[in-house]
Design a protein around this motif. Structure first.
Motif, PDB file in Angstrom:
ATOM      1  N   THR A   1      -1.063  -8.947  -7.342  1.00  0.00           N
ATOM      2  CA  THR A   1      -0.032  -9.117  -8.193  1.00  0.00           C
ATOM      3  C   THR A   1       1.384  -8.893  -7.683  1.00  0.00           C
ATOM      4  O   THR A   1       1.849  -7.953  -7.327  1.00  0.00           O
TER       5      THR A   1
ATOM      6  N   CYS B   1      -3.061  -6.005  -2.910  1.00  0.00           N
ATOM      7  CA  CYS B   1      -2.802  -6.426  -4.341  1.00  0.00           C
ATOM      8  C   CYS B   1      -2.439  -7.826  -4.523  1.00  0.00           C
ATOM      9  O   CYS B   1      -1.495  -8.159  -3.848  1.00  0.00           O
TER      10      CYS B   1
ATOM     11  N   CYS C   1      -7.252  -2.763  -5.002  1.00  0.00           N
ATOM     12  CA  CYS C   1      -6.506  -1.644  -4.218  1.00  0.00           C
ATOM     13  C   CYS C   1      -7.409  -0.356  -4.301  1.00  0.00           C
ATOM     14  O   CYS C   1      -7.419   0.307  -2.990  1.00  0.00           O
TER      15      CYS C   1
ATOM     16  N   CYS D   1      -9.808  -6.397 -11.756  1.00  0.00           N
ATOM     17  CA  CYS D   1      -9.394  -6.325 -10.509  1.00  0.00           C
ATOM     18  C   CYS D   1      -9.801  -5.168  -9.499  1.00  0.00           C
ATOM     19  O   CYS D   1     -10.835  -5.270  -9.115  1.00  0.00           O
ATOM     20  N   GLY D   2      -8.947  -4.231  -9.464  1.00  0.00           N
ATOM     21  CA  GLY D   2      -9.358  -2.995  -8.685  1.00  0.00           C
ATOM     22  C   GLY D   2      -9.625  -3.065  -7.137  1.00  0.00           C
ATOM     23  O   GLY D   2      -9.942  -2.396  -6.566  1.00  0.00           O
TER      24      GLY D   2
ATOM     25  N   CYS E   1      -0.142  -4.263 -13.359  1.00  0.00           N
ATOM     26  CA  CYS E   1      -1.505  -4.286 -12.804  1.00  0.00           C
ATOM     27  C   CYS E   1      -2.396  -4.888 -13.786  1.00  0.00           C
ATOM     28  O   CYS E   1      -2.551  -4.568 -14.864  1.00  0.00           O
TER      29      CYS E   1
HETATM   30  S1  SF4 Z   1      -5.938  -2.876  -9.538  1.00  0.00           S
HETATM   31 FE1  SF4 Z   1      -4.604  -2.662  -7.792  1.00  0.00          FE
HETATM   32  S2  SF4 Z   1      -4.837  -4.371  -6.713  1.00  0.00           S
HETATM   33 FE2  SF4 Z   1      -5.361  -5.063  -8.803  1.00  0.00          FE
HETATM   34  S3  SF4 Z   1      -3.472  -5.518  -9.560  1.00  0.00           S
HETATM   35 FE3  SF4 Z   1      -3.872  -3.407 -10.070  1.00  0.00          FE
HETATM   36  S4  SF4 Z   1      -2.466  -2.526  -8.596  1.00  0.00           S
HETATM   37 FE4  SF4 Z   1      -2.845  -4.674  -7.914  1.00  0.00          FE
END
Ligand code: SF4
Ligand SMILES: Cc1cc2nc3c(=O)[nH]c(=O)nc-3n(C[C@H](O)[C@H](O)[C@H](O)COP(=O)(O)OP(=O)(O)OC[C@H]3O[C@@H](n4cnc5c(N)ncnc54)[C@H](O)[C@@H]3O)c2cc1C
Ligand code: SF4
Lengths: 55, 452
Positions: B56, B54, B102, B99-100, B91
């Protein structure tokens, strides 16, 4: 059948109550607002007066 | 703690809050909101791969903001349950950006961005309120300059600094030094980047940037646009390297904090805030001073207090042992002010009531023994559950029934009732469990008082 009990707060106090009741054969629901139980005690390095590890 | 997760008679509803309570003793219907974690509880194995990827970073509440966690996180390493949680306020994906990451890394396919809060209803006979306390915010006392002087910390922050699982893996690195080290890291990252650019140019032109720059300054390359750019890049690199070298030199002198001051009754026994004694803070200062001394035998601690309240089994002996074996000095007096001296050292000004003199002393770090404040959500919760609070907003009880709230069938234990330490919290908890069991086991609640 025994009735059930609700405990609000999963710090050391709530955890102790939950275990005591559960060991008596009573069903317990333990509600904790954070993602994990443990409360402040989980944040402590060690505890007085024995300096045992907190978790 | 582990036992709670495993016990067949315990249903753990973490990341949840009670929203409604209806009915009466022996027959209560409770509505609980199970907040969306955006991670499926039955799929997540707690492996932590997601947190590694991740992008963030968020201040870590468990470490009192002294370290970072990720937007997807477990509250702490050994946390029960180990199910991870996505912080919806942080997130990227949940805030509508792309993003995604994770979800892509999770082998268990546990991430579910569409998860919604769930409402569940539970029928119970009795309720135990064990919502604990909050640490008093010492920035309300301006003369202690918490948050202004970096090396003034709260006792709970200090616990995290002492902890091997904390942000400094148990080293007493001073916050001011850690800030410099963070700056160094930041500048090093920049320097690596600019060095890479320079490296390419050096390869292309076959000489080092320093050699080139000397010639450039002598006026050799006038009108050469490519070399003009190189010179600019080199200047930018130097503007990073110079402060970096300075900071690194400063960091060479950093040592762990060895001169510690503990200030008692911060917010407690203070009529501006809480007139009561929080009970456990004298003892946790002694404890923290003993542990700091175990980590680094040169550590000297001074505990400033009106008196040291060591009321409890083995407590007075513990206090004396601290003085005899852990370099603790107990000073009777209330601290008037903390100021900042050279090298970010906090300076404590106090009245030594034994000598009747006002004195000042410099330390490496100051630790504030903050009061036990009622927990934030308690007023709201008291309304939902239907119980009264006392003048400070702890749950109201009476001396002869210390775990009974004002409403039959609703009990209380631990710091939700009043400030108390772990042994007392545990004793009250067992007592509250017993009171609740009387109702759960006996179907006739009107018998409740006849038993005694
Ligand atoms: S989508 Fe997943 S990897 Fe991306 S910021 Fe959110 S928690 Fe973190
Ligand atoms: C710096 C420091 C060091 C200490 N060291 C020691 C020590 O060495 N030895 C010792 O005996 N004591 C020590 N104590 C005291 C100790 O922290 C308390 O006695 C103990 O944590 C009280 O436990 P509790 O379960 O009542 O409260 P908490 O630990 O506060 O737990 C309450 C739980 O309830 C949850 N909660 C709150 N509101 C809600 C809600 N509305 N719904 C659901 N859940 C909720 C919280 O998230 C938390 O998990 C120390 C305290 C401090 C500040
Ligand atoms: S969400 Fe997936 S990757 Fe993250 S801890 Fe759970 S199982 Fe592991």
């Amino acid at each position: 059948m025994n009735k059930e009990i609700l405990i609000i707060g999963g710090g050391i106090a709530g955890i102790q109550s939950a275990l005591d009741l559960a060991d008596m054969g009573i069903k317990v629901h333990l509600v904790e607002k954070l993602p994990s139980i443990g409360g402040k005690m989980a944040q402590l390095d060690k505890t007085f007066p024995t300096n045992d590890c907190a978790i | 703690m582990l036992d709670v997760g495993r016990h067949p008679n315990i249903e753990l509803l973490s990341y949840s809050e009670v929203e409604k309570v209806e009915g009466r003793i022996g027959d209560l219907r409770v509505t609980v909101r199970r907040k969306a974690r955006y991670v499926e509880e039955d799929k997540c194995t707690g492996c932590g791969t997601c947190t590694e990827k991740c992008p963030t970073a968020v201040p870590d509440a468990f470490n009192e903001g002294l370290g970072d966690r990720r937007a997807i996180y477990s509250y702490f390493a050994q946390g029960i349950p180990s199910t991870h949680t996505i912080d919806p306020d942080q997130c990227r994906q949940l805030k509508g950006k792309k993003c995604g990451i994770c979800a892509k890394t999770c082998q268990a396919e546990a991430i579910n961005f569409d998860q919604k809060d769930r409402i569940v209803e539970i029928d119970v006979a009795a309720i135990i309120v064990a919502v604990g306390y909050d640490v008093f915010d010492p920035s309300r006392i301006p003369e202690y300059r918490y948050r202004e002087i970096t090396n003034v910390v709260t006792a709970i922050e200090f616990e995290r600094l002492l902890s091997a699982s904390g942000p400094t893996v148990g080293h007493l690195d001073r916050p001011s030094d850690r800030a410099v080290e963070a700056q160094i890291e930041e500048l090093e990252k920049k320097a690596r980047k600019s060095q890479k650019v320079l490296g390419k140019l050096e390869e292309r032109f076959g000489e080092s940037s320093a050699e080139f720059h000397e010639k450039y300054q002598a006026g050799q390359y006038q009108g050469d646009q490519e070399r003009q750019k190189w010179a600019d890049k080199y200047a930018a690199h130097l503007s990073v390297m110079e402060p970096l070298e300075d900071l690194k030199k400063r960091a060479e002198g950093f040592t762990v904090a060895k001169r510690l001051a503990f200030i008692q009754c911060v917010g407690s026994r203070d009529f501006r805030f809480y007139p009561f004694c929080s009970g456990y803070c004298c003892m946790h200062s002694v404890k923290e001073a003993i542990i700091a001394h175990e980590h680094e035998p040169e550590t000297r601690s001074t505990i400033f207090g009106m008196d040291i309240r060591a009321v409890g089994k083995g407590f007075e002996e513990y206090k004396i042992r601290g003085g005899d074996h852990s370099n603790i000095t107990y000073v009777r007096g209330r601290v008037a002010e903390i100021t900042e001296g050279a090298n970010h050292n906090p300076v404590v000004t106090y009245e030594d009531t034994r000598e009747r003199k006002v004195k000042s002393q410099e330390f490496d770090m100051v630790i504030l023994a903050t009061a036990c404040a009622p927990t934030k959500g308690i007023i709201e919760l008291a309304k939902v559950v239907g119980i009264e609070l006392d003048q400070y907003n702890f749950v109201k009880t009476s001396p002869l029934s210390p775990v009974d709230s004002t409403t039959p069938g609703i009990f209380v234990c631990g710091c939700a009732e009043s400030p108390m330490d772990v042994p007392e919290s545990v004793a009250q908890a067992s007592s509250a469990a017993e009171r609740a069991a009387e109702i759960a086991i006996q179907p006739r609640p009107e018998m409740e008082h006849a038993v005694a």
